[in-house]
Design a protein around this motif. Structure first.
Motif, PDB file in Angstrom:
ATOM      1  N   UNK A 113       0.864  -1.185   0.000  1.00 60.78           N
ATOM      2  CA  UNK A 113       0.000   0.000   0.000  1.00 60.78           C
ATOM      3  C   UNK A 113       0.900   1.235   0.000  1.00 60.78           C
ATOM      4  N   UNK A 114       0.311   2.374  -0.307  1.00 60.01           N
ATOM      5  CA  UNK A 114       1.075   3.603  -0.477  1.00 60.01           C
ATOM      6  C   UNK A 114       1.947   3.945   0.736  1.00 60.01           C
ATOM      7  N   UNK A 115       1.387   3.902   1.928  1.00 59.22           N
ATOM      8  CA  UNK A 115       2.159   4.267   3.119  1.00 59.22           C
ATOM      9  C   UNK A 115       3.369   3.374   3.335  1.00 59.22           C
ATOM     10  N   UNK A 116       3.167   2.083   3.190  1.00 62.08           N
ATOM     11  CA  UNK A 116       4.275   1.145   3.336  1.00 62.08           C
ATOM     12  C   UNK A 116       5.327   1.340   2.257  1.00 62.08           C
ATOM     13  N   UNK A 117       4.861   1.594   1.045  1.00 62.11           N
ATOM     14  CA  UNK A 117       5.774   1.825  -0.075  1.00 62.11           C
ATOM     15  C   UNK A 117       6.638   3.058   0.184  1.00 62.11           C
ATOM     16  N   UNK A 125       7.366   4.394   3.026  1.00 56.40           N
ATOM     17  CA  UNK A 125       8.295   4.088   4.130  1.00 56.40           C
ATOM     18  C   UNK A 125       9.496   3.297   3.647  1.00 56.40           C
ATOM     19  N   UNK A 126       9.246   2.315   2.791  1.00 57.07           N
ATOM     20  CA  UNK A 126      10.341   1.495   2.257  1.00 57.07           C
ATOM     21  C   UNK A 126      11.281   2.352   1.407  1.00 57.07           C
ATOM     22  N   UNK A 127      10.715   3.221   0.588  1.00 54.84           N
ATOM     23  CA  UNK A 127      11.527   4.068  -0.289  1.00 54.84           C
ATOM     24  C   UNK A 127      12.303   5.140   0.464  1.00 54.84           C
ATOM     25  N   UNK A 128      11.901   5.445   1.689  1.00 57.68           N
ATOM     26  CA  UNK A 128      12.569   6.499   2.460  1.00 57.68           C
ATOM     27  C   UNK A 128      14.069   6.244   2.606  1.00 57.68           C
ATOM     28  N   UNK A 129      14.463   4.974   2.629  1.00 52.12           N
ATOM     29  CA  UNK A 129      15.882   4.656   2.794  1.00 52.12           C
ATOM     30  C   UNK A 129      16.713   5.089   1.589  1.00 52.12           C
ATOM     31  N   UNK A 130      16.075   5.416   0.480  1.00 52.81           N
ATOM     32  CA  UNK A 130      16.796   5.839  -0.723  1.00 52.81           C
ATOM     33  C   UNK A 130      17.228   7.299  -0.687  1.00 52.81           C
ATOM     34  N   UNK A 131      16.635   8.107   0.188  1.00 52.36           N
ATOM     35  CA  UNK A 131      16.911   9.551   0.203  1.00 52.36           C
ATOM     36  C   UNK A 131      18.396   9.879   0.227  1.00 52.36           C
ATOM     37  N   UNK A 132      19.195   9.296   1.118  1.00 52.29           N
ATOM     38  CA  UNK A 132      20.621   9.659   1.114  1.00 52.29           C
ATOM     39  C   UNK A 132      21.362   9.196  -0.156  1.00 52.29           C
ATOM     40  N   UNK A 133      20.889   8.137  -0.764  1.00 49.59           N
ATOM     41  CA  UNK A 133      21.545   7.622  -1.966  1.00 49.59           C
ATOM     42  C   UNK A 133      21.277   8.494  -3.184  1.00 49.59           C
ATOM     43  N   UNK A 134      20.087   9.101  -3.237  1.00 53.14           N
ATOM     44  CA  UNK A 134      19.753   9.936  -4.388  1.00 53.14           C
ATOM     45  C   UNK A 134      19.920  11.427  -4.101  1.00 53.14           C
ATOM     46  N   UNK A 135      20.323  11.757  -2.881  1.00 59.39           N
ATOM     47  CA  UNK A 135      20.647  13.137  -2.540  1.00 59.39           C
ATOM     48  C   UNK A 135      19.467  14.069  -2.406  1.00 59.39           C
ATOM     49  N   UNK A 136      18.360  13.581  -1.840  1.00 60.69           N
ATOM     50  CA  UNK A 136      17.201  14.437  -1.614  1.00 60.69           C
ATOM     51  C   UNK A 136      16.816  14.373  -0.142  1.00 60.69           C
ATOM     52  N   UNK A 137      16.058  15.369   0.302  1.00 60.82           N
ATOM     53  CA  UNK A 137      15.590  15.349   1.687  1.00 60.82           C
ATOM     54  C   UNK A 137      14.405  14.396   1.817  1.00 60.82           C
ATOM     55  N   UNK A 138      14.022  14.126   3.038  1.00 63.67           N
ATOM     56  CA  UNK A 138      12.960  13.147   3.301  1.00 63.67           C
ATOM     57  C   UNK A 138      11.628  13.539   2.654  1.00 63.67           C
ATOM     58  N   UNK A 139      11.293  14.832   2.693  1.00 63.76           N
ATOM     59  CA  UNK A 139      10.021  15.281   2.116  1.00 63.76           C
ATOM     60  C   UNK A 139      10.004  15.085   0.598  1.00 63.76           C
ATOM     61  N   UNK A 140      11.107  15.402  -0.054  1.00 69.31           N
ATOM     62  CA  UNK A 140      11.195  15.191  -1.505  1.00 69.31           C
ATOM     63  C   UNK A 140      11.132  13.713  -1.847  1.00 69.31           C
ATOM     64  N   UNK A 141      11.801  12.891  -1.037  1.00 69.59           N
ATOM     65  CA  UNK A 141      11.775  11.449  -1.286  1.00 69.59           C
ATOM     66  C   UNK A 141      10.362  10.918  -1.141  1.00 69.59           C
ATOM     67  N   UNK A 142       9.642  11.375  -0.124  1.00 67.48           N
ATOM     68  CA  UNK A 142       8.258  10.936   0.080  1.00 67.48           C
ATOM     69  C   UNK A 142       7.379  11.349  -1.103  1.00 67.48           C
TER      70      UNK A 142
END
Length: 150
Positions: free
Chosen positions: A19-23, A25-42
């Motif tokens: 579901x969207x929320x879980x997805x 949350x899972x993608x949040x770990x990518x933020x440092x790898x792609x160089x964006x802040x948490x809000x942009x990653x979400x």
């Protein structure tokens, strides 16, 4: 980065349907790898979720997502294949059966087609690719190779 997503998925997901929320949350770990802040990653994760949710039922296929993500990543091609195969090694035997390879090809291609907004090929084409791969592995075994997907 892909392994971080795989770990996050394994730690939090309860099924192959996300579901969207879980997805997000899972993608949040990518933020440092792609160089964006948490809000942009979400926000980017939400957009990706809607691209993958083509039937608009609020659930996406984790296998499609994981395979697609590996294929668009910067990993070496052999590492991409190794990752996808590890995801589809449901029996954790270190060897894939033809049905697992067929599902890997089908789900990965469907995920790629969804994000590129292209029609997916028929399942029979994916099965044909898997059978060709096994035929090549068998031929390699006849020439001294292993003949299996490890």
């Amino acid at each position: 980065a892909i392994n971080a997503v795989w770990t996050a998925y394994n730690l939090s997901a309860e099924s192959w349907g996300l579901r969207q929320g879980g997805f997000v949350s899972i993608c949040a770990c990518l933020a440092p790898f792609v160089g964006v802040d948490d809000a942009s990653m979400a926000a980017n994760s939400e957009r990706l979720f809607f691209l993958l949710d083509t039937d608009k039922n609020g659930i996406i296929d984790a296998l499609e997502f994981l395979g697609m993500l590996a294929m668009v990543s910067s990993m070496e091609p052999s590492d991409k294949i190794r990752f996808v195969y590890s995801v589809y090694d449901f029996g954790e035997r270190g060897v894939l059966q033809v049905d697992e390879v067929t599902l890997a090809v089908k789900s990965t291609v469907e995920g790629l087609c969804k994000v590129s907004k292209l029609p997916a090929p028929p399942s029979s084409a994916c099965e044909g690719i898997a059978r060709l791969a096994f035929a090549a592995a068998d031929k390699a075994a006849d020439s001294g190779g292993s003949g299996a997907f490890h």
